[in-house]
Design a protein around this motif. Structure first.
Motif, mmCIF file in Angstrom:
data_model
loop_
_atom_site.group_PDB
_atom_site.id
_atom_site.type_symbol
_atom_site.label_atom_id
_atom_site.label_comp_id
_atom_site.label_asym_id
_atom_site.label_seq_id
_atom_site.Cartn_x
_atom_site.Cartn_y
_atom_site.Cartn_z
ATOM 1 N N GLU A 1 -0.283 17.504 9.269
ATOM 2 C CA GLU A 1 -0.986 17.505 7.982
ATOM 3 C C GLU A 1 -0.302 18.448 6.995
ATOM 4 O O GLU A 1 -0.191 18.138 5.806
ATOM 5 C CB GLU A 1 -2.444 17.907 8.195
ATOM 6 N N ARG A 2 0.172 19.584 7.494
ATOM 7 C CA ARG A 2 0.838 20.544 6.612
ATOM 8 C C ARG A 2 2.110 19.952 6.003
ATOM 9 O O ARG A 2 2.444 20.237 4.849
ATOM 10 C CB ARG A 2 1.178 21.809 7.405
ATOM 11 N N LEU A 3 2.815 19.144 6.767
ATOM 12 C CA LEU A 3 4.047 18.548 6.267
ATOM 13 C C LEU A 3 3.792 17.279 5.467
ATOM 14 O O LEU A 3 4.588 16.913 4.596
ATOM 15 C CB LEU A 3 4.989 18.232 7.430
ATOM 16 N N ALA A 4 2.687 16.598 5.770
ATOM 17 C CA ALA A 4 2.423 15.307 5.134
ATOM 18 C C ALA A 4 1.602 15.425 3.858
ATOM 19 O O ALA A 4 1.336 14.404 3.208
ATOM 20 C CB ALA A 4 1.688 14.384 6.122
ATOM 21 N N ARG A 5 1.211 16.637 3.481
ATOM 22 C CA ARG A 5 0.411 16.773 2.265
ATOM 23 C C ARG A 5 1.191 16.187 1.081
ATOM 24 O O ARG A 5 2.419 16.355 0.993
ATOM 25 C CB ARG A 5 0.059 18.234 2.012
ATOM 26 N N ARG B 1 -1.582 8.850 6.154
ATOM 27 C CA ARG B 1 -0.258 9.022 5.544
ATOM 28 C C ARG B 1 0.861 9.019 6.572
ATOM 29 O O ARG B 1 2.034 9.058 6.213
ATOM 30 C CB ARG B 1 -0.210 10.333 4.740
ATOM 31 N N LEU B 2 0.508 8.977 7.867
ATOM 32 C CA LEU B 2 1.502 9.076 8.929
ATOM 33 C C LEU B 2 1.589 7.797 9.751
ATOM 34 O O LEU B 2 0.618 7.068 9.892
ATOM 35 C CB LEU B 2 1.161 10.239 9.862
ATOM 36 N N GLY C 1 0.811 -1.198 0.000
ATOM 37 C CA GLY C 1 0.000 0.000 0.000
ATOM 38 C C GLY C 1 0.849 1.253 0.000
ATOM 39 O O GLY C 1 2.070 1.227 -0.076
ATOM 40 N N ARG C 2 0.159 2.378 0.108
ATOM 41 C CA ARG C 2 0.819 3.670 0.067
ATOM 42 C C ARG C 2 1.824 3.786 1.205
ATOM 43 O O ARG C 2 1.520 3.488 2.362
ATOM 44 C CB ARG C 2 -0.236 4.767 0.184
ATOM 45 N N ALA D 1 4.106 17.971 -0.775
ATOM 46 C CA ALA D 1 5.340 18.351 -0.088
ATOM 47 C C ALA D 1 6.479 17.374 -0.375
ATOM 48 O O ALA D 1 7.648 17.731 -0.278
ATOM 49 C CB ALA D 1 5.096 18.439 1.416
ATOM 50 N N GLY D 2 6.137 16.144 -0.698
ATOM 51 C CA GLY D 2 7.163 15.157 -1.020
ATOM 52 C C GLY D 2 8.056 14.782 0.142
ATOM 53 O O GLY D 2 9.212 14.383 -0.046
ATOM 54 N N ILE D 3 7.537 14.881 1.364
ATOM 55 C CA ILE D 3 8.334 14.607 2.554
ATOM 56 C C ILE D 3 8.423 13.091 2.793
ATOM 57 O O ILE D 3 7.440 12.362 2.658
ATOM 58 C CB ILE D 3 7.716 15.313 3.777
ATOM 59 N N ASP D 4 9.608 12.625 3.183
ATOM 60 C CA ASP D 4 9.831 11.202 3.463
ATOM 61 C C ASP D 4 9.739 10.874 4.948
ATOM 62 O O ASP D 4 9.367 9.762 5.322
ATOM 63 C CB ASP D 4 11.213 10.774 2.955
ATOM 64 N N VAL D 5 10.112 11.812 5.793
ATOM 65 C CA VAL D 5 10.092 11.604 7.245
ATOM 66 C C VAL D 5 9.888 12.956 7.907
ATOM 67 O O VAL D 5 10.317 13.995 7.387
ATOM 68 C CB VAL D 5 11.406 10.942 7.735
ATOM 69 N N ILE D 6 9.200 12.961 9.043
ATOM 70 C CA ILE D 6 8.999 14.180 9.826
ATOM 71 C C ILE D 6 9.716 14.015 11.153
ATOM 72 O O ILE D 6 9.568 12.987 11.829
ATOM 73 C CB ILE D 6 7.496 14.449 10.064
#
Length: 336
Positions: free
Chosen positions: A81-85, A117-118, A2-3, A88-93
């Motif tokens: 949510e702002r970082l995981a949209r 997504r998290l 999955g995603r 943003a193409g973020i791999d890790v927070i």
């Protein structure tokens, strides 16, 4: 599969322990991995490092307030949510908590997220190895914080001798009740221990920078932990696997991979993810033509690789026609 979910790693520790130094190291050593950052003090972050990694637009600063006081669970979800949209193409927070933040509250906020997504990426507690006893006197709650951690980074060990290092490692391991304890200097922790890394974007030949020439920390970072792999072409027994997971070896920090159970009605691929005491399974599908098998990678500090492989080998199904479908009920509470 999955995603892919974005792990949220919390970096905690009292003032002066080296949290920001560790974060700056992760940013500069991230390679092609895009790191989203939540910090209390914007000014202490190495902006040059963020520009190198292409993530200078992926920072949320909360000023000088305490993160666990400024937001509740829904507020944390909004920040993440702002970082995981997707755009943003973020791999890790990475959340760098203030020295006053309560780690347990931050863990609860991240686990309370209903954002698909998290996922929880673990609590890293950074400890000042050179000032450990004075830190305990000033902050008696440190002992409790060590028990909340999934990984303890024993920082600044370059400032104490070998015997002091040995005694301190023993003390911290006992106080943290067997959590993995990773010695470090200048916050130099291999990012691969904390999260998956993308390949570097600039794989083409380039001139070495001064940072490359001075980059002797990789060998030290890798030497501080172990990575153990286990594979089995035969299915695993869910009861035995859960018994193994319930009594994970001391020092084991992360497990990742996929499991084949092979029971009637349960022939999907099960993706396994653990961080410290956190455990999650996800259902997935085998690719067309993919062999149904188990492959796991285990990462930790001071783990006995042979004992880990032997423990997993005991989980291999011995019944040629397993029928204990009730055993899958043990998996259900951890299935997403």
């Amino acid at each position: 599969m999955g995603r892919k979910q974005i792990p949220v790693v919390i970096v905690a520790g009292f003032l002066g322990s080296g949290k920001t130094t560790l974060l700056n190291h992760l940013l500069s050593a991230s390679g092609g991995t895009r790191i989203g950052v939540v910090v209390n003090d914007f000014g202490s972050i190495n902006i040059d490092a963020m520009q190198v990694a292409g993530q200078v637009d992926s920072m949320i600063s909360l000023g000088n307030g305490c993160l666990c006081c400024l937001v509740d669970a829904s507020g944390m979800d909004a920040l993440l949510e702002r970082l995981a949209r997707p755009g943003a193409g973020i791999d890790v927070i990475v959340i760098e908590a203030s020295g006053l933040a309560e780690p347990r509250d931050l863990i609860r906020m991240v686990l309370a997220s209903d954002n698909p997504r998290l996922c929880y990426g673990g609590l890293v507690e950074v400890v000042d190895g050179a000032e450990f006893e004075s830190s305990r006197r000033r902050h008696p709650e440190l002992d409790k914080h060590l028990r909340y951690a999934d990984l303890v980074v024993l920082n600044k060990i370059d400032r104490i001798d070998a015997e002091q290092q040995r005694l301190l490692h023993k003390t911290v391991t006992e106080l943290s009740e067997g959590r993995p304890v990773l010695p470090a200097s200048h916050g130099r922790v291999d990012p691969a221990l904390l999260f998956e890394q993308r390949p570097k974007r600039d794989e083409v030949a380039r001139q070495l920078s001064f940072d490359d020439l001075d980059d002797d920390h990789s060998a030290h970072a890798h030497a501080a932990y172990q990575s153990v792999e286990f594979s089995s072409a035969k299915p695993l027994n869910p009861r035995r696997l859960m018994a193994f997971l319930d009594s994970r070896p001391a020092g084991l920090y992360r497990m990742k991979g996929f499991v084949h159970f092979g029971l009637p009605g349960h022939r999907q691929k099960h993706v396994l993810h653990t961080v410290g005491g956190f455990l999650r399974f996800e259902r997935s599908r085998w690719e067309q033509g993919e062999a149904h098998h188990t492959h796991l990678v285990l990462i930790g500090a001071g783990i006995d690789a042979d004992a880990v492989r032997a423990g997993l080998a005991e989980c291999v199904e011995t019944d040629p026609a397993p029928s204990d479908t009730q055993a899958m009920l043990l998996i259900a509470p951890y299935l997403r």
